[in-house]
Design a protein around this motif. Structure first.
Motif, mmCIF file in Angstrom:
data_model
loop_
_atom_site.group_PDB
_atom_site.id
_atom_site.type_symbol
_atom_site.label_atom_id
_atom_site.label_comp_id
_atom_site.label_asym_id
_atom_site.label_seq_id
_atom_site.Cartn_x
_atom_site.Cartn_y
_atom_site.Cartn_z
ATOM 1 N N PRO A 118 41.469 32.019 40.373
ATOM 2 C CA PRO A 118 41.313 32.960 41.486
ATOM 3 C C PRO A 118 40.034 33.777 41.335
ATOM 4 N N GLY A 119 39.462 34.188 42.448
ATOM 5 C CA GLY A 119 38.220 34.947 42.422
ATOM 6 C C GLY A 119 38.360 36.301 41.759
ATOM 7 N N GLY A 120 37.237 36.808 41.263
ATOM 8 C CA GLY A 120 37.235 38.067 40.543
ATOM 9 C C GLY A 120 37.669 39.255 41.379
ATOM 10 N N THR A 121 37.444 39.193 42.691
ATOM 11 C CA THR A 121 37.845 40.308 43.551
ATOM 12 C C THR A 121 39.346 40.533 43.486
ATOM 13 N N LEU A 122 40.119 39.451 43.376
ATOM 14 C CA LEU A 122 41.567 39.589 43.295
ATOM 15 C C LEU A 122 41.967 40.300 42.004
ATOM 16 N N PHE A 123 41.270 39.978 40.909
ATOM 17 C CA PHE A 123 41.510 40.706 39.660
ATOM 18 C C PHE A 123 41.206 42.190 39.839
ATOM 19 N N GLU A 124 40.098 42.507 40.502
ATOM 20 C CA GLU A 124 39.718 43.907 40.688
ATOM 21 C C GLU A 124 40.773 44.664 41.500
ATOM 22 N N ILE A 125 41.336 44.002 42.502
ATOM 23 C CA ILE A 125 42.398 44.632 43.290
ATOM 24 C C ILE A 125 43.619 44.908 42.415
ATOM 25 N N ALA A 126 43.980 43.931 41.580
ATOM 26 C CA ALA A 126 45.120 44.100 40.676
ATOM 27 C C ALA A 126 44.863 45.242 39.692
ATOM 28 N N TYR A 127 43.643 45.333 39.215
ATOM 29 C CA TYR A 127 43.276 46.402 38.282
ATOM 30 C C TYR A 127 43.404 47.765 38.962
ATOM 31 N N LEU A 128 42.886 47.877 40.183
ATOM 32 C CA LEU A 128 42.942 49.141 40.905
ATOM 33 C C LEU A 128 44.376 49.562 41.193
ATOM 34 N N GLN A 129 45.249 48.600 41.429
ATOM 35 C CA GLN A 129 46.646 48.899 41.754
ATOM 36 C C GLN A 129 47.532 48.958 40.514
ATOM 37 N N PHE A 131 47.906 44.556 36.690
ATOM 38 C CA PHE A 131 47.223 43.500 35.947
ATOM 39 C C PHE A 131 48.210 42.524 35.332
ATOM 40 N N ASP A 132 49.304 43.039 34.751
ATOM 41 C CA ASP A 132 50.299 42.158 34.132
ATOM 42 C C ASP A 132 50.932 41.241 35.180
ATOM 43 N N GLU A 133 51.251 41.798 36.347
ATOM 44 C CA GLU A 133 51.828 40.987 37.417
ATOM 45 C C GLU A 133 50.824 39.936 37.896
ATOM 46 N N PHE A 134 49.551 40.313 37.921
ATOM 47 C CA PHE A 134 48.492 39.384 38.322
ATOM 48 C C PHE A 134 48.423 38.188 37.369
ATOM 49 N N LEU A 135 48.446 38.456 36.069
ATOM 50 C CA LEU A 135 48.400 37.375 35.086
ATOM 51 C C LEU A 135 49.631 36.481 35.190
ATOM 52 N N ASP A 136 50.786 37.103 35.408
ATOM 53 C CA ASP A 136 52.023 36.335 35.511
ATOM 54 C C ASP A 136 51.988 35.416 36.732
ATOM 55 N N GLU A 137 51.516 35.932 37.841
ATOM 56 C CA GLU A 137 51.437 35.119 39.063
ATOM 57 C C GLU A 137 50.412 33.997 38.908
ATOM 58 N N ALA A 138 49.265 34.303 38.291
ATOM 59 C CA ALA A 138 48.242 33.275 38.063
ATOM 60 C C ALA A 138 48.797 32.141 37.221
ATOM 61 N N ASP A 139 49.612 32.501 36.234
ATOM 62 C CA ASP A 139 50.232 31.500 35.373
ATOM 63 C C ASP A 139 51.245 30.661 36.148
ATOM 64 N N LYS A 140 52.079 31.296 36.953
ATOM 65 C CA LYS A 140 53.085 30.582 37.731
ATOM 66 C C LYS A 140 52.447 29.637 38.744
ATOM 67 N N ARG A 192 37.357 46.856 29.154
ATOM 68 C CA ARG A 192 36.943 45.491 29.503
ATOM 69 C C ARG A 192 37.194 44.542 28.322
ATOM 70 N N GLU A 193 36.876 45.008 27.135
ATOM 71 C CA GLU A 193 37.111 44.207 25.933
ATOM 72 C C GLU A 193 38.604 43.923 25.753
ATOM 73 N N GLN A 194 39.426 44.911 25.982
ATOM 74 C CA GLN A 194 40.872 44.731 25.850
ATOM 75 C C GLN A 194 41.407 43.748 26.890
ATOM 76 N N ILE A 195 40.880 43.831 28.106
ATOM 77 C CA ILE A 195 41.309 42.923 29.168
ATOM 78 C C ILE A 195 40.950 41.485 28.820
ATOM 79 N N ILE A 196 39.734 41.281 28.324
ATOM 80 C CA ILE A 196 39.315 39.938 27.912
ATOM 81 C C ILE A 196 40.271 39.390 26.862
ATOM 82 N N SER A 197 40.602 40.220 25.898
ATOM 83 C CA SER A 197 41.491 39.798 24.825
ATOM 84 C C SER A 197 42.878 39.439 25.357
ATOM 85 N N ARG A 198 43.392 40.240 26.284
ATOM 86 C CA ARG A 198 44.726 39.986 26.841
ATOM 87 C C ARG A 198 44.757 38.698 27.649
#
Length: 258
Positions: free
Chosen positions: A77-88, A91-100, A120-126
């Motif tokens: 998915p595009g980076g903008t979708l990640f940014e929306i998840a981050y703002l809201q 992020f955890d729900e975003f990763l779970d949905e991307a995986d599903k 940002r470093e922590q997000i990369i690691s997660r």
């Protein structure tokens, strides 16, 4: 065996170098299959642009993701979708949905938002720990903000991302490739800035967003056939591959296939 194979130089796509990232702006499954039957061999990554994944039926997205995987292409998915998840703060729900949905990669960007470097470093690691290929992006969507990023600052961000575990780093150019990042208002490469950036980073880990033909030709002639290129329109995939192989006037007799 390809037609005219006796005239065709050899290149081995899908080997980790010479990556081509295609921008999918909302193609249907049949269109995707037709395209990949012709050009699938030459696509490594397929970005579901911006937030397009969020406005289409889930089963449709899953079907397309499966199609891409069947052709050896890693969709994300595009980076903008990640940014929306981050703002809201989702992020955890975003990763779970991307995986599903079956996405194999996640793009981490801050093109329209601000993320502290330590976070940002922590997000990369997660993202890495969740089994995704990690792609980060350097650059801003707003030209005025983007112009504040010096080549040295871009180098700093790229190298920090790679050290934090990013697999690949995108250099922002947006869909148009003008007035952003390494491109001036006419879409020409800022050669002095590129020189500084390419000498200060591992360019095999960089994907240069290059939506325009002249930009693609420039990078191929500069770095060789196996340079990583991104934001390639679907109908330009075959044309790009012929340019990589010197089968097009722009690079005929000039391209380095090594």
């Amino acid at each position: 065996m390809n037609a005219f194979d006796f005239l065709t130089p050899q290149r081995n796509p899908k080997t980790g170098t010479g990556l081509t990232m295609m921008l999918d702006k909302g193609m249907g499954p049949v269109h995707v299959i037709d395209l990949l039957e012709i050009s699938g061999k030459y696509v490594d990554l397929a970005k579901f642009g911006w937030g397009t994944s969020a406005i289409h039926n889930k089963e449709l997205i899953q079907e397309k993701v499966e199609i891409y995987h069947s052709y050896g292409i890693n969709p994300y998915p595009g980076g903008t979708l990640f940014e929306i998840a981050y703002l809201q703060d989702k992020f955890d729900e975003f990763l779970d949905e991307a995986d599903k949905l079956g996405f194999g990669a996640v793009e981490i960007s801050d093109g329209t938002i601000e993320i502290p470097s330590d976070e940002r470093e922590q997000i990369i690691s997660r993202v890495k720990d969740n089994g995704f290929l990690v792609i980060t992006e350097v650059g801003k969507k707003d030209p005025e903000q983007d112009h504040l990023l010096t080549p040295e600052k871009r180098i700093e961000i790229v190298n920090r991302d790679l050290k934090s575990g990013a697999d690949l780093v995108l250099m922002e150019a947006r869909e148009g490739g003008k007035g952003i990042g390494l491109f001036d208002d006419q879409g020409a490469v800022k050669e002095d800035e590129l020189k500084v950036l390419s000498e200060g980073t591992d360019i095999e880990k960089i994907i240069w967003e290059a939506p325009q033909k002249n930009q693609q030709a420039y990078f191929i002639l500069k770095f060789g056939a196996n340079v990583n290129l991104g934001n390639i329109p679907p109908d330009e995939i075959t044309a790009l591959e012929t340019m990589r192989l010197g089968l097009r006037g722009d690079t005929l007799g000039k391209v380095n296939l090594g």
